[in-house]
Scaffold this motif. Structure first.
Motif, PDB file in Angstrom:
ATOM      1  N   CYS A 484       0.845  -1.188   0.000  1.00  0.00           N
ATOM      2  CA  CYS A 484       0.000   0.000   0.000  1.00  0.00           C
ATOM      3  C   CYS A 484       0.884   1.243   0.000  1.00  0.00           C
ATOM      4  CB  CYS A 484      -0.931   0.017   1.217  1.00  0.00           C
ATOM      5  SG  CYS A 484      -0.076   0.116   2.805  1.00  0.00           S
ATOM      6  N   ARG A 485       0.299   2.334  -0.423  1.00  0.00           N
ATOM      7  CA  ARG A 485       0.989   3.624  -0.404  1.00  0.00           C
ATOM      8  C   ARG A 485       0.446   4.433   0.761  1.00  0.00           C
ATOM      9  NH1 ARG A 485       0.639   8.143  -5.291  1.00  0.00           N
ATOM     10  NH2 ARG A 485       1.996   9.732  -4.328  1.00  0.00           N
ATOM     11  N   ILE A 486       1.319   5.003   1.569  1.00  0.00           N
ATOM     12  CA  ILE A 486       0.903   5.773   2.749  1.00  0.00           C
ATOM     13  C   ILE A 486       1.340   7.214   2.571  1.00  0.00           C
ATOM     14  CG2 ILE A 486       1.136   6.021   5.251  1.00  0.00           C
ATOM     15  CD1 ILE A 486       1.723   2.998   5.349  1.00  0.00           C
ATOM     16  N   MET A 487       0.416   8.134   2.770  1.00  0.00           N
ATOM     17  CA  MET A 487       0.687   9.556   2.595  1.00  0.00           C
ATOM     18  C   MET A 487       0.143  10.333   3.789  1.00  0.00           C
ATOM     19  SD  MET A 487      -0.745   9.786  -1.327  1.00  0.00           S
ATOM     20  CE  MET A 487      -0.224  11.494  -1.557  1.00  0.00           C
ATOM     21  N   GLU A 488       0.743  11.478   4.029  1.00  0.00           N
ATOM     22  CA  GLU A 488       0.225  12.431   5.018  1.00  0.00           C
ATOM     23  C   GLU A 488      -0.100  13.722   4.274  1.00  0.00           C
ATOM     24  OE1 GLU A 488       1.519  14.655   9.232  1.00  0.00           O
ATOM     25  OE2 GLU A 488       3.024  13.650   7.966  1.00  0.00           O
ATOM     26  N   VAL A 489      -1.373  14.101   4.278  1.00  0.00           N
ATOM     27  CA  VAL A 489      -1.808  15.311   3.573  1.00  0.00           C
ATOM     28  C   VAL A 489      -2.749  16.079   4.488  1.00  0.00           C
ATOM     29  CG1 VAL A 489      -2.921  16.270   1.527  1.00  0.00           C
ATOM     30  CG2 VAL A 489      -1.648  14.104   1.353  1.00  0.00           C
ATOM     31  N   PHE A 490      -2.486  17.340   4.638  1.00  0.00           N
ATOM     32  CA  PHE A 490      -3.347  18.193   5.451  1.00  0.00           C
ATOM     33  C   PHE A 490      -3.296  19.614   4.880  1.00  0.00           C
ATOM     34  CE2 PHE A 490       0.905  18.193   7.165  1.00  0.00           C
ATOM     35  CZ  PHE A 490       1.153  19.518   7.479  1.00  0.00           C
ATOM     36  N   PRO A 491      -4.301  20.427   5.096  1.00  0.00           N
ATOM     37  CA  PRO A 491      -5.532  20.154   5.845  1.00  0.00           C
ATOM     38  C   PRO A 491      -6.429  19.153   5.118  1.00  0.00           C
ATOM     39  CG  PRO A 491      -5.683  22.286   4.776  1.00  0.00           C
ATOM     40  CD  PRO A 491      -4.279  21.811   4.559  1.00  0.00           C
ATOM     41  N   ARG A 492      -7.579  18.875   5.711  1.00  0.00           N
ATOM     42  CA  ARG A 492      -8.412  17.766   5.239  1.00  0.00           C
ATOM     43  C   ARG A 492      -8.956  18.008   3.832  1.00  0.00           C
ATOM     44  NH1 ARG A 492     -10.856  13.434   8.155  1.00  0.00           N
ATOM     45  NH2 ARG A 492     -12.715  12.584   7.158  1.00  0.00           N
ATOM     46  N   ASP A 493      -9.318  19.240   3.508  1.00  0.00           N
ATOM     47  CA  ASP A 493      -9.842  19.483   2.164  1.00  0.00           C
ATOM     48  C   ASP A 493      -8.779  19.182   1.109  1.00  0.00           C
ATOM     49  OD1 ASP A 493      -8.320  21.666   2.925  1.00  0.00           O
ATOM     50  OD2 ASP A 493      -9.679  23.163   2.093  1.00  0.00           O
ATOM     51  N   ALA A 494      -7.511  19.473   1.430  1.00  0.00           N
ATOM     52  CA  ALA A 494      -6.419  19.144   0.505  1.00  0.00           C
ATOM     53  C   ALA A 494      -6.262  17.632   0.372  1.00  0.00           C
ATOM     54  CB  ALA A 494      -5.114  19.771   0.986  1.00  0.00           C
ATOM     55  N   ALA A 495      -6.452  16.906   1.459  1.00  0.00           N
ATOM     56  CA  ALA A 495      -6.361  15.445   1.418  1.00  0.00           C
ATOM     57  C   ALA A 495      -7.458  14.860   0.537  1.00  0.00           C
ATOM     58  CB  ALA A 495      -6.458  14.879   2.832  1.00  0.00           C
ATOM     59  N   ILE A 496      -8.652  15.425   0.608  1.00  0.00           N
ATOM     60  CA  ILE A 496      -9.754  14.944  -0.228  1.00  0.00           C
ATOM     61  C   ILE A 496      -9.460  15.223  -1.696  1.00  0.00           C
ATOM     62  CG2 ILE A 496     -12.200  15.313  -0.783  1.00  0.00           C
ATOM     63  CD1 ILE A 496     -12.631  15.819   2.256  1.00  0.00           C
ATOM     64  N   ARG A 497      -8.934  16.399  -1.997  1.00  0.00           N
ATOM     65  CA  ARG A 497      -8.572  16.711  -3.388  1.00  0.00           C
ATOM     66  C   ARG A 497      -7.483  15.758  -3.894  1.00  0.00           C
ATOM     67  NH1 ARG A 497      -9.044  22.022  -1.405  1.00  0.00           N
ATOM     68  NH2 ARG A 497      -6.778  22.237  -1.233  1.00  0.00           N
ATOM     69  N   GLU A 498      -6.500  15.444  -3.026  1.00  0.00           N
ATOM     70  CA  GLU A 498      -5.438  14.531  -3.432  1.00  0.00           C
ATOM     71  C   GLU A 498      -6.000  13.140  -3.729  1.00  0.00           C
ATOM     72  OE1 GLU A 498      -1.631  13.238  -4.423  1.00  0.00           O
ATOM     73  OE2 GLU A 498      -2.475  15.248  -4.201  1.00  0.00           O
ATOM     74  N   ALA A 499      -6.947  12.681  -2.915  1.00  0.00           N
ATOM     75  CA  ALA A 499      -7.561  11.375  -3.152  1.00  0.00           C
ATOM     76  C   ALA A 499      -8.243  11.342  -4.517  1.00  0.00           C
ATOM     77  CB  ALA A 499      -8.563  11.060  -2.042  1.00  0.00           C
ATOM     78  N   VAL A 500      -8.963  12.402  -4.843  1.00  0.00           N
ATOM     79  CA  VAL A 500      -9.656  12.466  -6.131  1.00  0.00           C
ATOM     80  C   VAL A 500      -8.650  12.555  -7.279  1.00  0.00           C
ATOM     81  CG1 VAL A 500     -11.248  13.825  -7.548  1.00  0.00           C
ATOM     82  CG2 VAL A 500     -11.754  13.414  -5.128  1.00  0.00           C
ATOM     83  N   ASN A 501      -7.587  13.316  -7.093  1.00  0.00           N
ATOM     84  CA  ASN A 501      -6.563  13.446  -8.133  1.00  0.00           C
ATOM     85  C   ASN A 501      -5.898  12.097  -8.436  1.00  0.00           C
ATOM     86  OD1 ASN A 501      -6.981  16.180  -8.490  1.00  0.00           O
ATOM     87  ND2 ASN A 501      -5.403  16.775  -7.004  1.00  0.00           N
ATOM     88  N   LEU A 502      -5.783  11.248  -7.421  1.00  0.00           N
ATOM     89  CA  LEU A 502      -5.142   9.947  -7.599  1.00  0.00           C
ATOM     90  C   LEU A 502      -6.080   8.899  -8.185  1.00  0.00           C
ATOM     91  CD1 LEU A 502      -3.196   9.694  -4.203  1.00  0.00           C
ATOM     92  CD2 LEU A 502      -2.192  10.062  -6.477  1.00  0.00           C
ATOM     93  N   ALA A 503      -7.390   9.175  -8.163  1.00  0.00           N
ATOM     94  CA  ALA A 503      -8.379   8.147  -8.485  1.00  0.00           C
ATOM     95  C   ALA A 503      -8.580   7.982  -9.986  1.00  0.00           C
ATOM     96  CB  ALA A 503      -9.709   8.480  -7.823  1.00  0.00           C
ATOM     97  N   ALA A 504      -8.686   6.724 -10.413  1.00  0.00           N
ATOM     98  CA  ALA A 504      -9.135   6.381 -11.755  1.00  0.00           C
ATOM     99  C   ALA A 504     -10.629   6.038 -11.675  1.00  0.00           C
ATOM    100  CB  ALA A 504      -8.343   5.182 -12.275  1.00  0.00           C
TER     101      ALA A 504
END
Length: 554
Positions: A484-504
């Motif tokens: 698995c890939r483990i990341m630390e992203v904050f604040p939370r809205d940025a983490a949600i955007r990163e999740a969407v950016n990574l998603a296919a």
């Protein structure tokens, strides 16, 4: 008792009108002498005839005719605010010895003051007396109470939806909202204070409601928020690690939950016996109990599980995102059931809701007709496995402890070969710290991309909380050689955007921990943050299609 009585301010008329959304429009007054008698305090002289039409713990919510209960707080005593309460119309004060001394030293109190050793212990009883919330002479709603670590909210929504499908007029008291047959009343606590609970029950009776469902947390029992309430049926979902900051041990957590399953608080019980805690509860309760097994569909119990349950989930089959199954009784009766919500835990929630309604005396044929006609267990529950888009599948869920996170991750895993699960989550500040590394390890085992961010840090350092979660995730990855890939992203809205950016498109995104909440508390400041809105915005920015949901508001 110290007697400071001014008849001009103390008397409130019968049927005092209420400004509160929690209260009935009219309450028959109770004399202060009757109230004093119920708590063992003599009320001398003219004060006995003071008319009380309400009760409040908060000086800011006092209405004319109220008994103001002044309790000790973390930093101030409620007695410090007695003058404000009296100015708003309180006709008497109930407090402890410390509060009485404060009143004697610093205030000119022109209303009667009743003194009891532990005022918190009598608030529920007095609220029931004043509002006649469950008076034997008055027909009130049938009461359903649901407790357990996970599934309380969804189960109460399911009970509510099934009863509505059966033509009942219903109410709901819970984490997300409070319904009393009218417009929703926003909810700040899983269970409101007992003063508000009893006012709500009286309001529901006044509006002619047939039934009401209530979430009952361990905090509600510990802090006496359901004192004086008698449930017709109480249900138990499960018990997993949570709230140990309050209870200390799982054993104490269990004992607190078990207090709901006593003759003082309920008439009958339905207990899910999928775990050891449920089996212990079913064996130990003094109530008439119906047992329910949901996680071993149709199979015999293990040797250490005791006899077969009274009701069992059998033959679960996928249907869309959800599941259809049979609920089978020990004597062979069967009901056909469907839930449109994903996850085996929602099968458990639906089965518990259905069994509780049957335990209340509902006719099985009428229940089956409602299930067939209305599909009540597909009701949308805000922030509980709430689907925001379907490609990629993007889900917001309240999972905020290890067991709930594991169940949510397992539920959203797609059978599509190339699909990955991307999870964004964190841990709450000033809560059970022991679950933080465990949550991180669970995410590493069950997700392909783990994005650790912030939940509600409260007054704790957010970076320190994230670090504890990350230790659990990275340790599990290294020790178990997880891919698995483990990341630390904050604040939370940025983490949600990163999740969407990574998603296919074939992937699944799970935003876990906050569910329906629209504020994030950081160092005493409430920041506007709705995971559903942030997820919608991020998906739209990438060109993905989001599902329309009028219930999502920023």
């Amino acid at each position: 008792m110290s007697q400071h009585h001014d008849p001009g301010t103390a008397d409130a008329p019968e049927g005092q009108a209420s400004r509160s959304g929690f209260r009935p429009t009219a309450v028959a007054a109770v004399e202060l002498g009757v109230i004093g008698q119920s708590v063992g305090v003599a009320v001398p002289g003219a004060a006995e005839s003071v008319q009380v039409t309400g009760i409040s713990l908060d000086s800011r919510s006092v209405e004319r005719g109220d008994l103001y209960v002044a309790l000790p707080g973390a930093s101030r005593h409620g007695a410090d605010f007695a003058s404000t309460a009296i100015g708003a119309g309180a006709v008497a004060v109930l407090t402890d010895d410390a509060g009485a001394k404060l009143l004697a030293l610093g205030h000119d109190i022109a209303v009667p003051v009743l003194v009891v050793a532990e005022p918190r212990s009598v608030v529920g009883r007095l609220s029931r007396l004043i509002y006649r919330s469950q008076d034997a002479d008055l027909q009130g709603p049938t009461m359903f109470g649901v407790t357990g670590t996970n599934g309380k909210t969804t189960t109460t929504y399911f009970v509510n939806a099934l009863l509505q499908a059966m033509g009942k007029k219903t109410g709901l008291i819970g984490t997300i909202e409070i319904l009393a047959g009218g417009d929703p009343i926003p909810s700040l606590l899983t269970t409101p204070e007992s003063t508000d609970v009893h006012a709500l029950l009286a309001l529901m009776r006044e509006r002619g409601l047939d039934a009401a469902s209530m979430e009952v947390s361990s905090h509600a029992v510990s802090f006496r928020r359901v004192d004086g309430v008698v449930f017709d049926v109480v249900g138990f979902t499960n018990l997993t690690q949570d709230h140990l900051d309050l209870h200390g041990t799982m054993e104490e957590y269990f004992r607190t939950k078990a207090e709901l399953f006593t003759a003082e608080r309920a008439r009958a019980a339905v207990v899910t016996v999928d775990d050891e805690w449920g089996r212990r509860l079913a064996a130990g309760t003094e109530l008439p109990v119906i047992t329910l097994a949901t996680l071993r569909p149709g199979g015999p119990p293990e040797p250490d599980e005791g006899p077969a349950a009274d009701w069992t989930v059998a033959d679960p089959r996928p249907r869309g995102l959800g599941t259809e199954f049979t609920l089978r009784s020990r004597d062979g009766m069967e009901l056909r059931v469907h839930t449109g919500l994903p996850g085996v835990f929602n099968v458990s929630n639906a089965a518990l809701a259905l069994t509780m309604v049957l335990a209340s005396g509902a006719d099985p044929a009428e229940v089956q007709a409602a299930l067939d006609a209305a599909d009540p267990f597909t009701v949308a529950v805000p922030g509980r496995m709430q689907l925001v888009s379907s490609r990629p599948a993007a889900v917001v869920d309240f999972a905020h402890n290890t067991d709930a996170l594991a169940r949510a991750l397992e539920a959203v895993r797609s059978p599509e070969p190339a699909s990955r699960v991307i999870v964004v989550f964190g841990a709450t500040g000033q809560r059970d710290q022991g679950k933080r590394p465990a949550m991180g390890a669970t995410a590493a085992r069950l997700a392909d991309v783990v994005i650790v961010s912030d939940d509600d840090p409260h007054d704790e350092d957010a970076a320190a909380i994230r670090a504890e979660v990350l230790v659990g995730a990275t340790d599990a990855k290294e020790a178990e050689q997880l891919d698995c890939r483990i990341m630390e992203v904050f604040p939370r809205d940025a983490a949600i955007r990163e999740a969407v950016n990574l998603a296919a498109p074939e992937d699944t995104i799970l935003i876990a921990g906050r569910g329906h909440e629209v504020w994030q508390e950081v160092k005493g400041v409430n920041l506007a943050l709705d995971d559903r809105v942030e997820l919608q915005n991020a998906l739209t920015a990438r060109g993905f299609t989001v599902l329309q949901d009028d219930g999502i508001e920023s």
